[in-house]
Design a protein around this motif. Structure first.
Motif, mmCIF file in Angstrom:
data_model
loop_
_atom_site.group_PDB
_atom_site.id
_atom_site.type_symbol
_atom_site.label_atom_id
_atom_site.label_comp_id
_atom_site.label_asym_id
_atom_site.label_seq_id
_atom_site.Cartn_x
_atom_site.Cartn_y
_atom_site.Cartn_z
ATOM 1 N N GLU A 36 -7.189 8.773 -6.816
ATOM 2 C CA GLU A 36 -5.933 8.834 -7.566
ATOM 3 C C GLU A 36 -4.848 9.547 -6.757
ATOM 4 O OE1 GLU A 36 -4.998 7.493 -10.641
ATOM 5 O OE2 GLU A 36 -6.847 6.366 -10.275
ATOM 6 N N ALA A 37 -5.232 10.566 -6.001
ATOM 7 C CA ALA A 37 -4.269 11.351 -5.230
ATOM 8 C C ALA A 37 -3.668 10.573 -4.061
ATOM 9 C CB ALA A 37 -4.929 12.635 -4.725
ATOM 10 N N VAL A 38 -4.361 9.543 -3.581
ATOM 11 C CA VAL A 38 -3.868 8.803 -2.413
ATOM 12 C C VAL A 38 -3.393 7.387 -2.757
ATOM 13 C CG1 VAL A 38 -5.298 10.149 -0.832
ATOM 14 C CG2 VAL A 38 -6.162 7.954 -1.697
ATOM 15 N N LYS A 39 -3.481 7.028 -4.005
ATOM 16 C CA LYS A 39 -3.127 5.667 -4.427
ATOM 17 C C LYS A 39 -1.725 5.296 -3.948
ATOM 18 C CE LYS A 39 -4.609 4.324 -8.409
ATOM 19 N NZ LYS A 39 -4.799 4.204 -9.860
ATOM 20 N N GLY A 40 -1.640 4.125 -3.306
ATOM 21 C CA GLY A 40 -0.348 3.573 -2.924
ATOM 22 C C GLY A 40 0.271 4.136 -1.659
ATOM 23 N N LYS A 104 -5.087 8.416 13.184
ATOM 24 C CA LYS A 104 -3.756 7.944 12.804
ATOM 25 C C LYS A 104 -3.677 6.447 13.059
ATOM 26 C CE LYS A 104 -1.869 9.392 17.250
ATOM 27 N NZ LYS A 104 -0.913 10.282 17.903
ATOM 28 N N ASN A 105 -2.637 5.861 12.509
ATOM 29 C CA ASN A 105 -2.365 4.430 12.668
ATOM 30 C C ASN A 105 -3.352 3.538 11.921
ATOM 31 O OD1 ASN A 105 -0.141 5.007 14.383
ATOM 32 N ND2 ASN A 105 -1.562 5.240 16.102
ATOM 33 N N PHE A 106 -3.922 4.051 10.851
ATOM 34 C CA PHE A 106 -4.803 3.273 9.990
ATOM 35 C C PHE A 106 -4.187 3.217 8.597
ATOM 36 C CE2 PHE A 106 -7.716 5.385 13.005
ATOM 37 C CZ PHE A 106 -8.269 4.265 13.614
ATOM 38 N N GLY A 107 -4.363 2.089 7.933
ATOM 39 C CA GLY A 107 -3.874 1.941 6.567
ATOM 40 C C GLY A 107 -4.867 2.502 5.560
ATOM 41 N N LEU A 108 -4.435 2.590 4.325
ATOM 42 C CA LEU A 108 -5.258 3.156 3.262
ATOM 43 C C LEU A 108 -6.573 2.392 3.100
ATOM 44 C CD1 LEU A 108 -5.531 5.309 1.064
ATOM 45 C CD2 LEU A 108 -4.283 3.768 -0.477
ATOM 46 N N ASP A 109 -6.538 1.083 3.220
ATOM 47 C CA ASP A 109 -7.766 0.303 3.062
ATOM 48 C C ASP A 109 -8.832 0.694 4.085
ATOM 49 O OD1 ASP A 109 -6.798 -1.052 0.867
ATOM 50 O OD2 ASP A 109 -6.215 -2.839 2.008
ATOM 51 N N TYR A 110 -8.418 1.045 5.287
ATOM 52 C CA TYR A 110 -9.366 1.489 6.314
ATOM 53 C C TYR A 110 -10.106 2.737 5.831
ATOM 54 C CZ TYR A 110 -11.148 3.574 10.602
ATOM 55 O OH TYR A 110 -11.960 4.149 11.550
#
Length: 176
Positions: A36-40, A104-110
């Motif tokens: 929940e804290a990192v959503k979006g 760094k340079n990774f998206g949330l899905d990673y």
């Protein structure tokens, strides 16, 4: 994996002995609040540093996965991480300069994929043990004895602690 109907219950879980299931239910609640804290969050937000010595949110998410993986190896395999495993997880375990450079340079899905993969392995491993396993003791920090219950408590206690950092960083993101 997370049953949202029961997220606020510390209870038995099918397929696990009572104490193992309750421990896992606590771990799942901690993970739920982290998600929940990192959503979006965007990749740029995940990489944001408050200052030259801080950790990024992405680095902290990888830290959660790395700590959990390291405890899998320690408690289920009775060994330290190999050089190959340290190459994969070392920066996330240590954070600091190595974490700022490599995480760094990774998206949330990673990051969510790493967290999910490690947690699924934890769930699978927990199915192989019983409550007595949790109470087995060994030398831990500073020559003190600890049982596996404490060790696995520490896995999610560490996540809860660092989740506070995530919330602080998120509240300080530019443009928010």
């Amino acid at each position: 994996m997370l049953n949202m109907d029961d997220i606020y219950l510390i209870t038995d879980m099918p397929g696990y002995t009572p104490q193992v299931g309750r421990l896992l239910s606590m771990m799942n609640y901690a993970r739920h609040t982290t998600l929940e804290a990192v959503k979006g969050l965007t990749q740029e937000q995940l990489d944001y540093l408050l200052d030259a010595r801080s950790n990024s949110i992405g680095g902290l998410l990888m830290h959660f996965a790395a700590v959990e993986y390291a405890y899998q190896v320690s408690t289920f395999e009775d060994r330290r991480l190999s050089d190959e495993e340290l190459a994969e997880w070392g920066a996330a375990l240590e954070l600091g300069d190595a974490g700022r450079e490599k995480l760094k340079n990774f998206g949330l899905d990673y990051y969510l994929g790493k967290l999910e993969t490690v947690r699924q392995r934890t769930c699978d491993l927990f199915r192989t043990v019983d409550d007595n396993w949790l109470y087995e003791q060994e030398e831990f920090w500073y020559g003190k004895q600890a049982n596996r219950y404490f060790m696995w408590f520490h896995v999610f206690e560490d996540e809860i602690n660092h989740r506070g950092q995530i919330r602080l960083i998120r509240n300080r993101l530019p443009g928010d």
